[in-house]
Design a protein around this motif. Sequence first.
Motif, mmCIF file in Angstrom:
data_model
loop_
_atom_site.group_PDB
_atom_site.id
_atom_site.type_symbol
_atom_site.label_atom_id
_atom_site.label_comp_id
_atom_site.label_asym_id
_atom_site.label_seq_id
_atom_site.Cartn_x
_atom_site.Cartn_y
_atom_site.Cartn_z
ATOM 1 N N GLU A 164 0.850 -1.195 0.000
ATOM 2 C CA GLU A 164 0.000 0.000 0.000
ATOM 3 C C GLU A 164 0.892 1.253 0.000
ATOM 4 O OE1 GLU A 164 -3.450 1.251 2.865
ATOM 5 O OE2 GLU A 164 -3.389 -0.930 2.627
ATOM 6 N N LYS A 165 1.912 1.201 0.853
ATOM 7 C CA LYS A 165 2.851 2.330 0.906
ATOM 8 C C LYS A 165 3.679 2.393 -0.373
ATOM 9 C CE LYS A 165 3.429 3.427 5.693
ATOM 10 N NZ LYS A 165 4.098 3.094 6.925
ATOM 11 N N PHE A 166 3.982 1.232 -0.917
ATOM 12 C CA PHE A 166 4.748 1.173 -2.169
ATOM 13 C C PHE A 166 3.966 1.900 -3.274
ATOM 14 C CE2 PHE A 166 6.414 -1.124 -5.946
ATOM 15 C CZ PHE A 166 7.765 -0.920 -5.747
ATOM 16 N N GLU A 167 2.645 1.676 -3.274
ATOM 17 C CA GLU A 167 1.806 2.354 -4.274
ATOM 18 C C GLU A 167 1.821 3.871 -4.048
ATOM 19 O OE1 GLU A 167 -2.275 1.065 -5.900
ATOM 20 O OE2 GLU A 167 -2.733 2.537 -4.327
ATOM 21 N N ALA A 168 1.754 4.265 -2.770
ATOM 22 C CA ALA A 168 1.775 5.703 -2.459
ATOM 23 C C ALA A 168 3.085 6.323 -2.940
ATOM 24 C CB ALA A 168 1.602 5.915 -0.961
ATOM 25 N N LEU A 169 4.163 5.574 -2.782
ATOM 26 C CA LEU A 169 5.475 6.072 -3.228
ATOM 27 C C LEU A 169 5.520 6.176 -4.761
ATOM 28 C CD1 LEU A 169 8.888 5.386 -1.845
ATOM 29 C CD2 LEU A 169 8.528 4.692 -4.199
ATOM 30 N N MET A 170 4.953 5.167 -5.429
ATOM 31 C CA MET A 170 4.940 5.214 -6.897
ATOM 32 C C MET A 170 4.147 6.412 -7.406
ATOM 33 S SD MET A 170 4.350 1.315 -8.037
ATOM 34 C CE MET A 170 3.720 1.768 -9.622
ATOM 35 N N VAL A 171 2.990 6.626 -6.774
ATOM 36 C CA VAL A 171 2.129 7.722 -7.225
ATOM 37 C C VAL A 171 2.800 9.066 -6.962
ATOM 38 C CG1 VAL A 171 -0.041 8.924 -6.738
ATOM 39 C CG2 VAL A 171 -0.030 6.441 -7.044
ATOM 40 N N SER A 172 3.312 9.248 -5.739
ATOM 41 C CA SER A 172 3.828 10.568 -5.379
ATOM 42 C C SER A 172 5.199 10.856 -5.992
ATOM 43 C CB SER A 172 3.897 10.718 -3.858
ATOM 44 O OG SER A 172 4.619 9.646 -3.295
ATOM 45 N N CYS A 173 6.039 9.834 -6.128
ATOM 46 C CA CYS A 173 7.413 10.100 -6.595
ATOM 47 C C CYS A 173 7.617 9.744 -8.073
ATOM 48 C CB CYS A 173 8.410 9.326 -5.732
ATOM 49 S SG CYS A 173 8.288 9.757 -3.988
ATOM 50 N N SER A 174 7.024 8.634 -8.545
ATOM 51 C CA SER A 174 7.243 8.262 -9.955
ATOM 52 C C SER A 174 6.255 9.003 -10.846
ATOM 53 C CB SER A 174 7.103 6.755 -10.133
ATOM 54 O OG SER A 174 8.073 6.096 -9.352
ATOM 55 N N ALA A 175 4.940 8.784 -10.613
ATOM 56 C CA ALA A 175 3.958 9.583 -11.359
ATOM 57 C C ALA A 175 4.130 11.049 -10.968
ATOM 58 C CB ALA A 175 2.544 9.104 -11.027
ATOM 59 N N GLY A 176 4.485 11.282 -9.717
ATOM 60 C CA GLY A 176 4.654 12.649 -9.199
ATOM 61 C C GLY A 176 5.655 13.455 -10.011
ATOM 62 N N ARG A 252 -7.158 20.102 -3.427
ATOM 63 C CA ARG A 252 -8.178 19.080 -3.675
ATOM 64 C C ARG A 252 -8.000 18.484 -5.075
ATOM 65 N NH1 ARG A 252 -13.840 18.375 -4.615
ATOM 66 N NH2 ARG A 252 -14.039 20.469 -5.481
ATOM 67 N N ALA A 253 -7.718 19.355 -6.042
ATOM 68 C CA ALA A 253 -7.534 18.879 -7.419
ATOM 69 C C ALA A 253 -6.331 17.937 -7.494
ATOM 70 C CB ALA A 253 -7.332 20.063 -8.351
ATOM 71 N N LEU A 254 -5.259 18.298 -6.798
ATOM 72 C CA LEU A 254 -4.056 17.459 -6.834
ATOM 73 C C LEU A 254 -4.305 16.116 -6.154
ATOM 74 C CD1 LEU A 254 -0.981 19.745 -6.202
ATOM 75 C CD2 LEU A 254 -1.285 18.113 -8.059
ATOM 76 N N ARG A 255 -4.987 16.166 -4.999
ATOM 77 C CA ARG A 255 -5.293 14.912 -4.296
ATOM 78 C C ARG A 255 -6.113 13.978 -5.190
ATOM 79 N NH1 ARG A 255 -5.112 14.198 1.274
ATOM 80 N NH2 ARG A 255 -3.877 15.805 2.248
ATOM 81 N N TYR A 256 -7.051 14.560 -5.934
ATOM 82 C CA TYR A 256 -7.888 13.784 -6.844
ATOM 83 C C TYR A 256 -7.007 13.102 -7.900
ATOM 84 C CZ TYR A 256 -11.890 12.716 -9.817
ATOM 85 O OH TYR A 256 -12.837 12.060 -10.571
ATOM 86 N N SER A 257 -6.010 13.850 -8.401
ATOM 87 C CA SER A 257 -5.100 13.279 -9.407
ATOM 88 C C SER A 257 -4.286 12.130 -8.815
ATOM 89 C CB SER A 257 -4.130 14.345 -9.930
ATOM 90 O OG SER A 257 -4.823 15.479 -10.310
ATOM 91 N N PHE A 258 -3.847 12.278 -7.590
ATOM 92 C CA PHE A 258 -3.091 11.208 -6.915
ATOM 93 C C PHE A 258 -3.961 9.939 -6.826
ATOM 94 C CE2 PHE A 258 0.724 12.983 -4.477
ATOM 95 C CZ PHE A 258 0.830 14.125 -5.254
ATOM 96 N N GLU A 259 -5.228 10.151 -6.415
ATOM 97 C CA GLU A 259 -6.125 8.990 -6.258
ATOM 98 C C GLU A 259 -6.375 8.318 -7.608
ATOM 99 O OE1 GLU A 259 -6.651 7.870 -3.399
ATOM 100 O OE2 GLU A 259 -5.991 9.657 -2.326
#
Length: 272
Positions: A164-176, A252-259
């Motif tokens: 779950e954390k791995f996914e958060a890292l991928m979203v925030s740092c790789s897609a980020g 809010r817009a950014l959080r939506y993109s992360f999700e």
Amino acid sequence: MKIHLKIGFIGVGNLAQTVIKGLIENKVVEAKSIFGSNRSDGKLQKIADLYGINACATNEEVVDKADVIVIATKPQDLAGAIEPIASVFTEKQMLISLAAGVTLRQLRKKLPQCRIVRLMPNTPSLISRGVIGFVMNEEDPGLQTIVEDLFEPLGYVLKVEDEEKFEALMVSCSAGTGFIFELMMYWQEWIEERGFDPDTARKMTVETFLGASMLASQQKEASLEDLLLKVSSKKGVTAAGLQSMRELEIERALRYSFEKAALRNQELAKET
Ligand SMILES: NC(=O)c1ccc[n+]([C@@H]2O[C@H](COP(=O)([O-])OP(=O)(O)OC[C@H]3O[C@@H](n4cnc5c(N)ncnc54)[C@H](OP(=O)(O)O)[C@@H]3O)[C@@H](O)[C@H]2O)c1
């Protein structure tokens, strides 16, 4: 040399080449202890000539020779690369998978005998400024040290507890990384619309992002909020812009993109 194990790469594309270069230039592993295979021959021979690593004719040969095997194909090619040779892996070997969307459970199913790590570097790893996250099936301090030593030349290496954390890292740092480029494009466009030529506008944008990041990196004791307060005085220019950003709910817009990115990652995992 930091590591005296033999390291094998199945697939020597962009990312594997960056890792190989980092390992050799930083004296982590000797070139003669690195083995590689690739679907197309030409690329492999070029890398072997450039770095002095061993070119293997087959993926099986890599597994045969190496202690740690890095599978660096695209996710859709992983099964085709590993499944025909799954029985060659032994319980002493370690597998590091760089494939997005292929879970530890799926990897364990293919190779129940190995110690397995999932690892995700982001694109700035190409210039040694990456964030490299990894997750393992179970606590394994020996394997953890090997992974940290192998990938440190690419940037900040971080072990996370679960996928779950791995996914958060991928979203925030790789897609980020992509999200940051999108923001930078808005900056550059706005500057250009005010009469600056594209090169100057690009430089102004890049230096602003770089300067802010470096300031935050150097002033470790200050929280990001502290830094923000320092650049914005009450009723000042920055404060007026910030107020508008908040009214427009940029967060809010950014959080939506992360999700949305996280959801797409889950869909891809199912497809793979
Ligand atoms: N590049 C990045 O910045 C980056 C960042 C984070 C994560 N990643 C992850 O890293 C992995 C590799 O990405 P990449 O950008 O390095 O891709 P890439 O340049 O396409 O490299 C993949 C390599 O795997 C080879 N290959 C494919 N099937 C194979 C097989 N069955 N046996 C042996 N070799 C095989 C390909 O050979 P050919 O020469 O025939 O194509 C290619 O050289 C992906 O899972 C990606 O998600 C990459």
